[in-house]
Design a protein around this motif. Structure first.
Motif, PDB file in Angstrom:
ATOM      1  N   LEU A  13      -2.257   7.744 -16.097  1.00  0.00           N
ATOM      2  CA  LEU A  13      -3.308   7.802 -15.088  1.00  0.00           C
ATOM      3  C   LEU A  13      -3.874   6.409 -14.815  1.00  0.00           C
ATOM      4  CD1 LEU A  13      -5.100   9.647 -13.317  1.00  0.00           C
ATOM      5  CD2 LEU A  13      -6.700   9.756 -15.253  1.00  0.00           C
ATOM      6  N   LEU A  14      -3.923   6.057 -13.536  1.00  0.00           N
ATOM      7  CA  LEU A  14      -4.523   4.781 -13.125  1.00  0.00           C
ATOM      8  C   LEU A  14      -5.997   4.964 -12.770  1.00  0.00           C
ATOM      9  CD1 LEU A  14      -1.654   3.460 -10.826  1.00  0.00           C
ATOM     10  CD2 LEU A  14      -2.197   2.694 -13.144  1.00  0.00           C
ATOM     11  N   PHE A  15      -6.263   5.923 -11.889  1.00  0.00           N
ATOM     12  CA  PHE A  15      -7.634   6.240 -11.482  1.00  0.00           C
ATOM     13  C   PHE A  15      -7.637   7.563 -10.746  1.00  0.00           C
ATOM     14  CE2 PHE A  15      -6.452   2.131  -9.218  1.00  0.00           C
ATOM     15  CZ  PHE A  15      -5.578   2.698  -8.321  1.00  0.00           C
ATOM     16  N   ASN A  34     -13.193   6.755 -10.057  1.00  0.00           N
ATOM     17  CA  ASN A  34     -13.192   6.635 -11.512  1.00  0.00           C
ATOM     18  C   ASN A  34     -11.950   5.877 -11.952  1.00  0.00           C
ATOM     19  OD1 ASN A  34     -15.455   8.748 -12.403  1.00  0.00           O
ATOM     20  ND2 ASN A  34     -14.311   9.597 -10.692  1.00  0.00           N
ATOM     21  N   ASN A  35     -12.192   4.728 -12.549  1.00  0.00           N
ATOM     22  CA  ASN A  35     -11.097   3.860 -12.962  1.00  0.00           C
ATOM     23  C   ASN A  35     -10.815   4.060 -14.444  1.00  0.00           C
ATOM     24  OD1 ASN A  35      -9.282   1.855 -12.173  1.00  0.00           O
ATOM     25  ND2 ASN A  35     -10.561   0.235 -12.974  1.00  0.00           N
ATOM     26  N   GLU A  36      -9.550   4.133 -14.822  1.00  0.00           N
ATOM     27  CA  GLU A  36      -9.231   4.146 -16.248  1.00  0.00           C
ATOM     28  C   GLU A  36      -9.477   2.754 -16.815  1.00  0.00           C
ATOM     29  OE1 GLU A  36      -8.110   7.004 -18.203  1.00  0.00           O
ATOM     30  OE2 GLU A  36      -9.166   7.668 -16.402  1.00  0.00           O
ATOM     31  N   ALA A  37      -9.889   2.704 -18.060  1.00  0.00           N
ATOM     32  CA  ALA A  37     -10.314   1.443 -18.668  1.00  0.00           C
ATOM     33  C   ALA A  37      -9.202   0.397 -18.681  1.00  0.00           C
ATOM     34  CB  ALA A  37     -10.819   1.694 -20.088  1.00  0.00           C
ATOM     35  N   ASP A  38      -7.960   0.831 -18.828  1.00  0.00           N
ATOM     36  CA  ASP A  38      -6.875  -0.143 -18.957  1.00  0.00           C
ATOM     37  C   ASP A  38      -6.082  -0.334 -17.670  1.00  0.00           C
ATOM     38  OD1 ASP A  38      -4.534   2.060 -20.740  1.00  0.00           O
ATOM     39  OD2 ASP A  38      -5.816   2.375 -18.997  1.00  0.00           O
ATOM     40  N   THR A  39      -6.605   0.144 -16.553  1.00  0.00           N
ATOM     41  CA  THR A  39      -5.934  -0.083 -15.274  1.00  0.00           C
ATOM     42  C   THR A  39      -6.190  -1.519 -14.825  1.00  0.00           C
ATOM     43  OG1 THR A  39      -6.151   2.227 -14.627  1.00  0.00           O
ATOM     44  CG2 THR A  39      -5.793   0.635 -12.860  1.00  0.00           C
ATOM     45  N   PRO A  40      -5.136  -2.287 -14.566  1.00  0.00           N
ATOM     46  CA  PRO A  40      -5.345  -3.687 -14.164  1.00  0.00           C
ATOM     47  C   PRO A  40      -6.107  -3.793 -12.848  1.00  0.00           C
ATOM     48  CG  PRO A  40      -3.049  -3.273 -14.786  1.00  0.00           C
ATOM     49  CD  PRO A  40      -3.704  -1.941 -14.693  1.00  0.00           C
ATOM     50  N   ASP A  41      -6.835  -4.900 -12.709  1.00  0.00           N
ATOM     51  CA  ASP A  41      -7.594  -5.152 -11.479  1.00  0.00           C
ATOM     52  C   ASP A  41      -6.700  -5.294 -10.254  1.00  0.00           C
ATOM     53  OD1 ASP A  41     -10.018  -7.308 -13.167  1.00  0.00           O
ATOM     54  OD2 ASP A  41      -9.891  -5.131 -12.952  1.00  0.00           O
ATOM     55  N   ASN A  42      -5.447  -5.559 -10.495  1.00  0.00           N
ATOM     56  CA  ASN A  42      -4.455  -5.692  -9.438  1.00  0.00           C
ATOM     57  C   ASN A  42      -4.273  -4.393  -8.648  1.00  0.00           C
ATOM     58  OD1 ASN A  42      -2.481  -7.183  -8.118  1.00  0.00           O
ATOM     59  ND2 ASN A  42      -0.850  -6.491  -9.502  1.00  0.00           N
ATOM     60  N   PHE A  43      -4.698  -3.285  -9.252  1.00  0.00           N
ATOM     61  CA  PHE A  43      -4.563  -1.981  -8.610  1.00  0.00           C
ATOM     62  C   PHE A  43      -5.915  -1.546  -8.073  1.00  0.00           C
ATOM     63  CE2 PHE A  43      -0.297  -0.669  -9.874  1.00  0.00           C
ATOM     64  CZ  PHE A  43      -0.040  -1.508 -10.928  1.00  0.00           C
ATOM     65  N   GLN A  44      -5.917  -1.155  -6.797  1.00  0.00           N
ATOM     66  CA  GLN A  44      -7.123  -0.676  -6.151  1.00  0.00           C
ATOM     67  C   GLN A  44      -6.798   0.631  -5.428  1.00  0.00           C
ATOM     68  OE1 GLN A  44     -10.167  -2.457  -6.235  1.00  0.00           O
ATOM     69  NE2 GLN A  44      -9.133  -3.827  -7.689  1.00  0.00           N
ATOM     70  N   ARG A  72      -2.392  -5.461  -5.139  1.00  0.00           N
ATOM     71  CA  ARG A  72      -2.756  -6.700  -4.440  1.00  0.00           C
ATOM     72  C   ARG A  72      -1.699  -7.787  -4.608  1.00  0.00           C
ATOM     73  NH1 ARG A  72      -9.002  -7.810  -5.835  1.00  0.00           N
ATOM     74  NH2 ARG A  72      -8.167  -7.779  -7.940  1.00  0.00           N
ATOM     75  N   SER A  73      -1.165  -7.912  -5.789  1.00  0.00           N
ATOM     76  CA  SER A  73      -0.159  -8.933  -6.059  1.00  0.00           C
ATOM     77  C   SER A  73       0.869  -8.355  -7.024  1.00  0.00           C
ATOM     78  CB  SER A  73      -0.821 -10.188  -6.639  1.00  0.00           C
ATOM     79  OG  SER A  73       0.142 -11.201  -6.869  1.00  0.00           O
ATOM     80  N   PRO A  74       1.822  -7.610  -6.497  1.00  0.00           N
ATOM     81  CA  PRO A  74       2.771  -6.917  -7.385  1.00  0.00           C
ATOM     82  C   PRO A  74       3.582  -7.882  -8.231  1.00  0.00           C
ATOM     83  CG  PRO A  74       2.931  -6.097  -5.130  1.00  0.00           C
ATOM     84  CD  PRO A  74       2.081  -7.334  -5.090  1.00  0.00           C
ATOM     85  N   GLY A  75       3.673  -7.538  -9.502  1.00  0.00           N
ATOM     86  CA  GLY A  75       4.557  -8.263 -10.401  1.00  0.00           C
ATOM     87  C   GLY A  75       5.767  -7.407 -10.729  1.00  0.00           C
ATOM     88  N   THR A 129       0.841  -1.194   0.000  1.00  0.00           N
ATOM     89  CA  THR A 129       0.000   0.000   0.000  1.00  0.00           C
ATOM     90  C   THR A 129       0.876   1.244   0.000  1.00  0.00           C
ATOM     91  OG1 THR A 129      -1.845  -1.070   1.148  1.00  0.00           O
ATOM     92  CG2 THR A 129      -1.708   1.331   1.287  1.00  0.00           C
ATOM     93  N   LEU A 130       0.553   2.132  -0.902  1.00  0.00           N
ATOM     94  CA  LEU A 130       1.223   3.432  -0.958  1.00  0.00           C
ATOM     95  C   LEU A 130       0.223   4.481  -0.503  1.00  0.00           C
ATOM     96  CD1 LEU A 130       2.939   3.099  -4.462  1.00  0.00           C
ATOM     97  CD2 LEU A 130       3.701   2.219  -2.248  1.00  0.00           C
ATOM     98  N   SER A 131       0.727   5.499   0.182  1.00  0.00           N
ATOM     99  CA  SER A 131      -0.202   6.492   0.715  1.00  0.00           C
ATOM    100  C   SER A 131       0.099   7.886   0.200  1.00  0.00           C
ATOM    101  CB  SER A 131      -0.163   6.487   2.244  1.00  0.00           C
ATOM    102  OG  SER A 131       1.037   7.062   2.708  1.00  0.00           O
ATOM    103  N   CYS A 132      -0.949   8.686   0.192  1.00  0.00           N
ATOM    104  CA  CYS A 132      -0.875  10.071  -0.264  1.00  0.00           C
ATOM    105  C   CYS A 132      -1.764  10.910   0.639  1.00  0.00           C
ATOM    106  CB  CYS A 132      -1.337  10.176  -1.708  1.00  0.00           C
ATOM    107  SG  CYS A 132      -1.372  11.866  -2.351  1.00  0.00           S
ATOM    108  N   SER A 133      -1.270  12.062   1.029  1.00  0.00           N
ATOM    109  CA  SER A 133      -2.105  12.997   1.770  1.00  0.00           C
ATOM    110  C   SER A 133      -1.917  14.390   1.205  1.00  0.00           C
ATOM    111  CB  SER A 133      -1.773  12.965   3.266  1.00  0.00           C
ATOM    112  OG  SER A 133      -0.443  13.403   3.485  1.00  0.00           O
TER     113      SER A 133
END
Lengths: 111, 114
Positions: free
Chosen positions: B45-47, B55-65, B79-82, B20-24
């Motif tokens: 852009l991921l989301f 808002n999710n970009e269409a080509d952002t993998p499901d691995n990213f939340q 979720r499962s970094p490659g 998990t990466l965080s931003c404030s």
């Protein structure tokens, strides 16, 4: 769309000279444009913006020119300094608060 | 004064181990974005969140939340970094609203996957 590439185009200038970095954008409906500067290992830093109802805007040592007819944007840096060395990205806002970035140009300033 | 803060600046994770990466942000901006930037490429852009709307970009993998529990914070979960997810991850904010304006970027988190 996204620009993909392993090698950034590079502009090499002498310290004190003027630099011109060019960018072609893709969407004729875009109405807001930004230039960002990104130094190695850092996030993009805002330099200057321009809206589509203008064709020129000036900041401190920087000028942005917008040619909507040919969908071209340029960034001019006057009296380029070593601290200007970075990668420069243009970005267009084509969907309301969404930025699409151009491929980037690396500026190298020779002392 | 830092306006968009990202922690950590450098993150090393193992293949397949969630991270998990965080931003404030201290700007009270409505919109927060997550970008992925690979070497010598433009940010992608991921989301983004407009307030609580995701808002999710269409080509952002499901691995990213992503999660945005409040105005100030936004998280990127992988979720499962490659190995291909090794990159700089940039968080940005903007005011939102009818008048388009700049996005303010954080310093980024460089993710290494071993």
């Amino acid at each position: 769309g996204e620009s993909v590439g392993l090698h950034l185009p590079t502009l090499s200038v002498q310290e004190g000279d003027n630099s011109i970095i060019n960018c072609a954008y893709s969407n004729s409906a875009s109405d807001y444009f930004i230039w960002y500067k990104q130094e190695s290992g850092k996030g993009p830093q805002f330099i200057i913006d321009i809206r589509s109802n203008m064709d020129k805007r000036q900041g401190q040592r920087v000028t942005v020119l917008l040619n909507k007819t040919v969908k071209h944007l340029s960034l001019q840096i006057a009296a380029t300094q070593p601290g200007d060395s970075a990668v420069y990205f243009c970005a267009e806002d084509d969907a309301g608060n969404m930025l699409t970035f151009g491929g980037g140009t690396r500026l190298m300033v020779k002392p | 004064d830092a306006m968009v803060i990202q922690n950590p600046r450098y993150q090393v994770t193992q293949f397949g181990k969630p991270v998990t990466l965080s931003c404030s942000q201290t700007l009270n901006h409505n919109v927060m974005y997550w970008y992925q930037q690979k070497s010598s490429q433009a940010p992608k852009l991921l989301f983004h969140y407009y307030d609580k709307d995701f808002n999710n970009e269409a080509d952002t993998p499901d691995n990213f939340q992503s999660r945005r529990p409040n105005t100030s914070f936004c998280f990127l979960d992988i979720r499962s970094p490659g190995l291909g997810d090794a990159a700089m991850y940039l968080c940005a904010t903007s005011k939102g609203g009818a008048l388009l304006d700049e996005q303010y970027f954080g310093p980024g988190t460089r993710l290494t996957v071993t």
